[in-house]
Design a protein around this motif. Structure first.
Motif, PDB file in Angstrom:
ATOM      1  N   VAL C 111       0.835  -1.199   0.000  1.00 61.53           N
ATOM      2  CA  VAL C 111       0.000   0.000   0.000  1.00 61.53           C
ATOM      3  C   VAL C 111       0.869   1.247   0.000  1.00 61.53           C
ATOM      4  O   VAL C 111       0.608   2.213  -0.748  1.00 61.53           O
ATOM      5  CB  VAL C 111      -0.945   0.003   1.223  1.00 61.53           C
ATOM      6  N   GLY C 112       1.940   1.239   0.802  1.00 64.00           N
ATOM      7  CA  GLY C 112       2.815   2.403   0.884  1.00 64.00           C
ATOM      8  C   GLY C 112       3.455   2.714  -0.460  1.00 64.00           C
ATOM      9  O   GLY C 112       3.484   3.867  -0.895  1.00 64.00           O
ATOM     10  N   VAL C 113       3.969   1.692  -1.138  1.00 64.90           N
ATOM     11  CA  VAL C 113       4.633   1.896  -2.431  1.00 64.90           C
ATOM     12  C   VAL C 113       3.632   2.397  -3.456  1.00 64.90           C
ATOM     13  O   VAL C 113       3.876   3.368  -4.176  1.00 64.90           O
ATOM     14  CB  VAL C 113       5.292   0.576  -2.902  1.00 64.90           C
ATOM     15  N   MET C 176      -0.868  -0.420   8.925  1.00 59.78           N
ATOM     16  CA  MET C 176      -1.040   0.980   8.552  1.00 59.78           C
ATOM     17  C   MET C 176       0.182   1.854   8.823  1.00 59.78           C
ATOM     18  O   MET C 176       0.557   2.646   7.957  1.00 59.78           O
ATOM     19  CB  MET C 176      -2.278   1.545   9.244  1.00 59.78           C
ATOM     20  N   PRO C 177       0.836   1.746  10.006  1.00 62.53           N
ATOM     21  CA  PRO C 177       2.016   2.596  10.205  1.00 62.53           C
ATOM     22  C   PRO C 177       3.089   2.327   9.155  1.00 62.53           C
ATOM     23  O   PRO C 177       3.681   3.273   8.629  1.00 62.53           O
ATOM     24  CB  PRO C 177       2.498   2.203  11.610  1.00 62.53           C
ATOM     25  N   THR C 178       3.317   1.056   8.826  1.00 60.12           N
ATOM     26  CA  THR C 178       4.311   0.745   7.806  1.00 60.12           C
ATOM     27  C   THR C 178       3.949   1.436   6.497  1.00 60.12           C
ATOM     28  O   THR C 178       4.803   2.035   5.837  1.00 60.12           O
ATOM     29  CB  THR C 178       4.380  -0.774   7.581  1.00 60.12           C
ATOM     30  N   ALA C 179       2.694   1.359   6.123  1.00 63.23           N
ATOM     31  CA  ALA C 179       2.271   1.970   4.860  1.00 63.23           C
ATOM     32  C   ALA C 179       2.527   3.470   4.875  1.00 63.23           C
ATOM     33  O   ALA C 179       3.044   4.034   3.909  1.00 63.23           O
ATOM     34  CB  ALA C 179       0.790   1.690   4.626  1.00 63.23           C
ATOM     35  N   ARG C 180       2.190   4.115   5.970  1.00 59.80           N
ATOM     36  CA  ARG C 180       2.397   5.562   6.054  1.00 59.80           C
ATOM     37  C   ARG C 180       3.879   5.899   5.935  1.00 59.80           C
ATOM     38  O   ARG C 180       4.266   6.840   5.253  1.00 59.80           O
ATOM     39  CB  ARG C 180       1.872   6.107   7.390  1.00 59.80           C
ATOM     40  N   ILE C 181       4.707   5.137   6.631  1.00 61.21           N
ATOM     41  CA  ILE C 181       6.133   5.458   6.649  1.00 61.21           C
ATOM     42  C   ILE C 181       6.746   5.232   5.269  1.00 61.21           C
ATOM     43  O   ILE C 181       7.470   6.069   4.740  1.00 61.21           O
ATOM     44  CB  ILE C 181       6.855   4.606   7.713  1.00 61.21           C
ATOM     45  N   VAL C 182       6.431   4.095   4.679  1.00 62.69           N
ATOM     46  CA  VAL C 182       6.989   3.777   3.373  1.00 62.69           C
ATOM     47  C   VAL C 182       6.549   4.825   2.355  1.00 62.69           C
ATOM     48  O   VAL C 182       7.348   5.335   1.568  1.00 62.69           O
ATOM     49  CB  VAL C 182       6.537   2.367   2.936  1.00 62.69           C
ATOM     50  N   ARG C 183       5.290   5.180   2.409  1.00 61.87           N
ATOM     51  CA  ARG C 183       4.806   6.194   1.470  1.00 61.87           C
ATOM     52  C   ARG C 183       5.546   7.507   1.666  1.00 61.87           C
ATOM     53  O   ARG C 183       5.963   8.144   0.704  1.00 61.87           O
ATOM     54  CB  ARG C 183       3.309   6.416   1.672  1.00 61.87           C
TER      55      ARG C 183
END
Lengths: 335, 565, 303
Positions: C111-113, C176-183
């Motif tokens: 999701v982040g990417v 969700m936190p991973t997605a936010r950070i990666v994005r």
């Protein structure tokens, strides 16, 4: 940037409405019954009567509409009345908790002080400790400081609060008798003595919560610093003859803050959401404890309202994080 | 109930009174902790134990039960009986005489109008009153004068002490609640959070689900009581923490319902700051056996209903074997220690109503194996018995609770020894005890072979408790899965005998019939396996005097007698 | 990362994965972490095969025993052997921790990417993330249990069914936190010169992501992974505590730790062992992650 912010603010409205609908449906469909805490000796017909009295007989869409109206239209009126002494909301039905038959917002207002004090303070303490640790650990990667920091923070993170809380209570209240094991929410800080009491009762829950924040943030800070320390621009800055402190604290830190800002901003709503387990252990009885007791008692209006307020905070702070990205790194463009 | 027990109650109350009264409000503050926090101070709208007991400090019924289950007058001059003419000869009315000296905490006198109002308040169909069942059979209340209350019943009532006796039905002040009738009851926040009462304390500040601050009631009937000027009632957390705060750190004076492992509680007590007290009421932890088939392969209208008898548990030999394999003495010792007694009865108290059976106390694995062998269940190579291609495998569910999970583990092992395979499941209490008809996990729906929980009854008369197991009273789809006959027992003889109980006024005969009914459910048919007679457990600081544990009424029933040693 | 076909090795002796392995080998912390991690996994899966005690066998006469040769970690309040329970609990906890972490990492990174790289998806995906962050975890889990427990039990048996359910529950509520950070990282990286350069020579999006973008966001992902394992193990214990987890007679480290907390002052060793095991696992994964990160980062490699 400004147009981006405005655009996002407008999108927020349908987003929040959708979130409110999803929360409502989720809670409606999840199992659980507000009568579960009533003793088994009360016969089923009486329980059915009580359910109807709570408004559970009405169809789902009507209850959703009522809740939305109460939340977005009536509760702000109550707030206006409270500040300006007007009487817009008089005689109108507010969002009522099923457990207490009292307005949900009054409960929230009652609980906020202790939650903001304890959880907010632990968050600040955690951030203030974590950032320097993260920065220095990365700068001196694999030094003794870094290794010890890693070790302690990982152990801190892997010990759940239901255990660390009890551990500090056994050490500091039972054995040493330094701090109270039960948080007194009726304490009013109006004198130096009471301030000392307040500090004493806050110190253990703040310690337990800050450990988690520190562990998490310092890991992210360290990782992000490490990424940037090896970038070409750092070499360039050093080659230009800039002082080491300027290179690290200005150039590297600013670029490293992007993922860390996300983590910090995402954590702020949880300050208002409270800390469920830690609040239970120390009987801080803040928002977190309110939410968990409401869930256990299937007090739907209270759970809906609390989670939805939480959702609003999350959406707002995500927006703030996005705006901060743009400020920290001018290359980021949103269009 | 009779004069003797009233006198006994009075004597006991005297015996426990402090030797010398220092006077009202001279002992400072008393701090009470309940790990379930009170959410409302009006028991008519909640009926949760935490709410009944916290409000019992403020509002009072006409009479209460003491620690032996005998009635003690609170707001009245005496307990009406057949003997003193207070109960009419046809047992269709009871007359209470209010003590004229009693006033509300706001100084106005308590009158019969308040009592009548409380009845009207609860019986309003839109009010959602939790205690209507206490007024079952009442046709109306007459108030011939300001201090006389006559409660009329439709039929002869051998036990007319349902209304206004015990913690669930205290008297509300008419002046305060007059505007809170019917649907408005739900929104009278100020009234529900701060009822005006006749009790020893009055509310200063109520924070729902958190804390209550109270001060002594200046207008309390005994000018020397309560000994404490203020009271702090804290809620929340867990039982361990509550016990610790009384017995180890000494921050609180009284902790309620310490349902902890016996060695944990003994260790806390050894810290020397507090004392554990136990009182036995009618609570019995039992395993209910499903007489109907809970198999998921059946359609929703047949599953776990009487249309589909259970494939093997409908055989009494299997049920008896399951009971024989359990060592109740050991089970109770591990789970409850001094806070429980092993029992073979559904009605384990009061003593006069209890059969006090002992047939099940000895574990008999060999006997259980024999029974199953004779019933045609053949031990398979994997240690599980089979018969006609059916495996002797049961699903055993209960609510989530450390002691219950220990019970499950032990019982699973014993049943394993007699060739019964057991799958365990624990469910969140808010679902298991909830009546949500759409959830498959409620104890009423009973989508498992056996389940374990505790039940009890109010007051001292088990008639309505025994009525739960009448035919037709079982949860079923047509009744939206509401109903109290959890194990779906049905026996015409039982129904007939129970009908006789409702007609019988002679006490000795009532005791005898109740015992007979109890035996039909337990030792004759094994449709339920009683395990432990559970006591109420509390702890108080060593410096707190006058505490008398009571399992028949609010634990805080005699708080006005408490004092600082 | 070592499964390189041998002919490949001969043709391209300096393949990227070879470099990675080289760097990883020279990382002392990573090696120690890796060895410990393998050791823990071996221990929890192999020791029960020949251990004389069964984790669920109750020997009531020997309850609350201390350390002895026969029961090296003592016994619990029902007389079950703590060592056997630790081993069996480890199997469950590690399996739950790893799979839930992998699921959450995959979802979060994906999701982040997508959100960071494709502007058009950003708004939709990030609002979805907001939605998931806002959902109350507990009722969500209750609903999942209600809807999927019986079908999964029927399809996989009670233990496997609940395992799948718990992994899914933890996975989809923690990405969700991973997605936010990666994005957030990708938003910055994709404006960098090397990405523009790669794009200008006509690199396809998929290649751009896998070769140029992903290696640059490895470090936050690795941190998320380490924290994710600890998180999953602890969340599982909270679920058991709420009656949503494994059947009550099924030990896990989190549950052992929770059950022992009441006995903290009487039998401190009961708390120590599960706490120690969780910490050790998390630490070893952390060092492993550190080594991997360094090894995967092209700029550090060869330093």
């Amino acid at each position: 940037m400004l147009s981006f912010t405005i655009r996002r603010l407008i999108i927020m409205i349908p987003t929040l409405l959708l979130i409110s609908l999803v929360i409502f449906l989720l809670l409606e469909l999840a199992p659980g019954d507000p009568m579960a805490q009533i003793p088994l000796t009360v016969p089923p017909e009486v329980k059915q009567q009580m359910r109807l009295a709570l408004g559970l007989g009405e169809p789902m869409h009507i209850r959703y509409w009522k809740w939305i109206v109460q939340f977005f239209w009536l509760e702000p009126q109550v707030l206006i009345d409270y500040y300006f002494g007007s009487s817009f909301s008089e005689g109108k039905l507010r969002v009522i908790s099923w457990q207490t038959r009292g307005p949900v917002m009054d409960l929230v207002v009652q609980r906020l002080p202790q939650t903001v004090w304890v959880v907010g303070m632990s968050y600040i303490v955690g951030v203030v400790i974590a950032l320097p640790i993260g920065i220095y650990s990365a700068y001196k990667q694999y030094s003794i400081f870094d290794q010890t920091g890693t070790f302690i923070s990982m152990i801190g993170y892997s010990v759940p609060p239901f255990f660390s809380g009890v551990l500090v209570i056994v050490i500091f209240s039972v054995t040493l008798g330094w701090f109270p094991s039960i948080y007194d929410t009726t304490l009013v800080v109006d004198s130096w003595d009471n301030f000392v009491l307040q500090l004493k009762q806050m110190i253990m829950p703040v310690m337990v919560l800050a450990l988690q924040t520190t562990a998490q943030l310092s890991r992210f800070m360290r990782a992000s610093m490490l990424d940037n320390l090896n970038q070409d621009y750092v070499r360039t800055a050093r080659a230009k003859g800039l002082g080491e402190s300027v290179v690290v604290m200005v150039h590297v830190l600013r670029n490293s803050m992007i993922p860390v800002v996300t983590v910090i901003a995402l954590g702020v709503p949880s300050v208002f959401g409270g800390a469920i387990i830690t609040e239970q252990v120390f009987r801080v009885n803040g928002i977190g404890q309110l939410l968990i007791t409401a869930i256990q008692a299937t007090d739907l209006p209270l759970v809906q309202t609390l989670t939805f307020m939480f959702a609003i905070l999350i959406v707002i702070f995500n927006l703030i994080a996005d705006v901060l990205y743009g400020i920290l790194d001018p290359r980021i463009r949103y269009d | 109930m009779n004069l003797k027990s009233i006198l006994l109650g009075a004597v006991v109350a005297l015996a426990f009174a402090p030797a010398s009264f220092a006077g009202r409000g001279t002992d400072g503050e008393v701090k009470i902790i309940y790990w379930q926090a009170p959410s409302i101070l009006n028991p008519y709208l909640s009926n949760g134990t935490k709410d009944i007991e916290s409000s019992s400090l403020i509002i009072e019924p006409l009479a209460r039960y003491n620690q032996d289950g005998a009635m003690v007058p609170y707001l009245v001059t005496s307990i009406p009986t057949l003997g003193n003419g207070g109960v009419s000869a046809d047992q269709k009315s009871i007359t209470w005489n209010l003590d004229p000296a009693i006033v509300w905490s706001d100084g106005t006198p308590l009158t019969s109008a308040d009592v009548k109002f409380t009845y009207d308040y609860c019986m309003d169909p839109n009010g959602g009153c939790a205690n209507t069942v206490k007024f079952n059979g009442v046709t109306g209340i007459d108030t011939p004068d300001a201090s006389t209350v006559v409660i009329n019943f439709a039929e002869a009532s051998p036990n007319p002490y349902g209304p206004f006796v015990g913690g669930q039905t205290p008297i509300l002040q008419k002046a305060q609640f007059a505007d809170c009738m019917g649907a408005k009851a739900q929104t009278c926040t100020a009234e529900n959070f701060g009822p005006v009462g006749t009790g020893p304390f009055k509310v200063v500040d109520f924070k729902p689900n958190d804390v209550i601050r109270m001060v002594a009631n200046d207008n309390y009937r005994d000018p020397n009581k309560p000994a404490f000027a203020t009271l702090l009632f804290k809620g929340g957390g867990d039982a361990t923490g509550a016990g610790r705060s009384v017995m180890e750190t000494g921050e609180f004076d009284y902790a309620w319902n310490l349902q902890l492992a016996p060695d944990v509680i003994a260790k806390m007590e050894s810290a020397g700051k507090g004392t554990v007290i136990v009182g036995f009421g009618p609570s019995v932890e039992r395993i209910e056996i499903n007489m109907t088939d809970p198999s998921p392969s059946l359609d929703a209208d047949t599953r776990a209903t009487r249309k589909a008898p259970h494939p093997f548990l409908s055989d009494i030999r299997v049920r008896k074997a399951l009971s024989l394999a359990i060592d109740r003495v050991l089970l109770t010792e591990i789970g409850y220690g001094q806070m429980g007694k092993p029992t073979c009865d559904l009605v384990a108290g009061p003593a006069v109503y209890s059969s006090q059976n002992t047939h099940c106390m000895k574990q008999d694995i060999a006997g259980a194996n024999n029974l199953l062998d004779n019933a045609g269940w053949v031990m398979g190579s994997d240690g599980v018995r089979t018969k006609d291609g059916m495996r002797l495998s049961v699903l055993y569910q209960t609510s989530t609770n450390a002691v219950r999970q220990d019970y499950q583990a032990l019982v699973k092992q014993w049943w394993g020894e007699i060739g019964v395979e057991t799958e365990l499941r624990n469910l969140s209490a808010s679902i298991f005890f909830g009546g949500d008809p759409s959830s498959p996990d409620t104890f009423q729906k009973f989508y498992s072979d056996v389940e374990m929980y505790t039940n009890n009854f109010d007051g001292t008369d088990p008639q309505s408790y025994l009525a739960m197991y009448l035919c037709g009273n079982e949860p079923k789809p047509e009744s939206q899965w509401q109903g109290e006959n959890i194990n779906r027992y049905c026996d015409i003889a039982y129904d007939a005998l129970h009908a006789e109980l409702t007609r019988t006024g002679d006490m000795e005969k009532r005791y005898e019939i109740a015992k007979r009914l109890n035996d039909m459910l337990t030792k004759d048919s094994y449709t339920m396996i009683p395990l432990t007679h559970r006591g109420g457990v509390a702890a108080h600081a060593k410096s707190l005097g006058g505490v008398v544990m009571n399992s028949w009424d609010s634990e805080l029933w005699n708080v006005s007698d408490w004092y600082r040693k | 990362m070592t499964n390189i076909p041998s002919d490949n090795l001969i043709k391209k002796p300096r393949s990227r994965w070879f470099d990675v392995w080289d760097q990883f080998k020279s990382h002392k912390g990573a090696l120690v972490g890796g060895v410990f991690f393998v050791f823990i996994i071996m221990a929890v899966y192999l020791i029960p095969l020949f251990w004389p005690h069964d984790a669920t066998y109750i020997d009531i006469r020997s309850r609350n025993q201390g350390v002895s040769l026969w029961h090296p970690f003592g016994t619990d309040q029902l007389g079950r052997d703590t060592f056997a329970r630790m081993m069996q609990g480890g199997q469950t906890s590690i399996a739950v921790g790893l799979t839930a972490m992998a699921l959450s990492l995959f979802l979060g990174t994906f999701v982040g990417v997508m959100a960071g790289f494709f502007n058009k998806l950003d708004n939709v995906l990030m609002r979805l993330t907001d939605l998931f962050l806002a959902l109350p975890l507990l009722p969500l889990l209750l609903l999942m249990m209600l809807l999927f427990r019986d079908p999964l039990n029927a399809a996989f048996g009670p233990e496997k069914g609940i395992f799948i359910l718990i992994v899914l529950a933890i996975g989809i509520t923690s990405w969700m936190p991973t997605a936010r950070i990666v994005r957030g990282d990708i938003l910055a990286i994709k404006e960098r010169e090397f990405v523009l350069a790669a794009r200008s020579i006509g690199t396809k999006n998929s290649k751009l992501i896998s070769r140029h973008i992903l290696p640059n966001v490895v470090s936050p992902i690795m941190v998320s992974a380490t924290l994710g394992i600890a998180n999953a193990i602890i969340t599982e214990s909270a679920l058991s505590f709420l009656g949503l987890g494994f059947p009550p007679d099924f030990p896990t480290w989190g549950r052992l730790l929770y059950d022992a907390t009441d006995y903290l002052t009487m039998y401190p060793e009961r708390v120590f062992w599960p706490g120690f095991a969780i910490s050790l696992t998390v630490l070893s994964v952390n060092y492993l992650g550190d080594g991997l990160r360094d090894a995967l980062d092209p700029r550090i490699r060869g330093r």
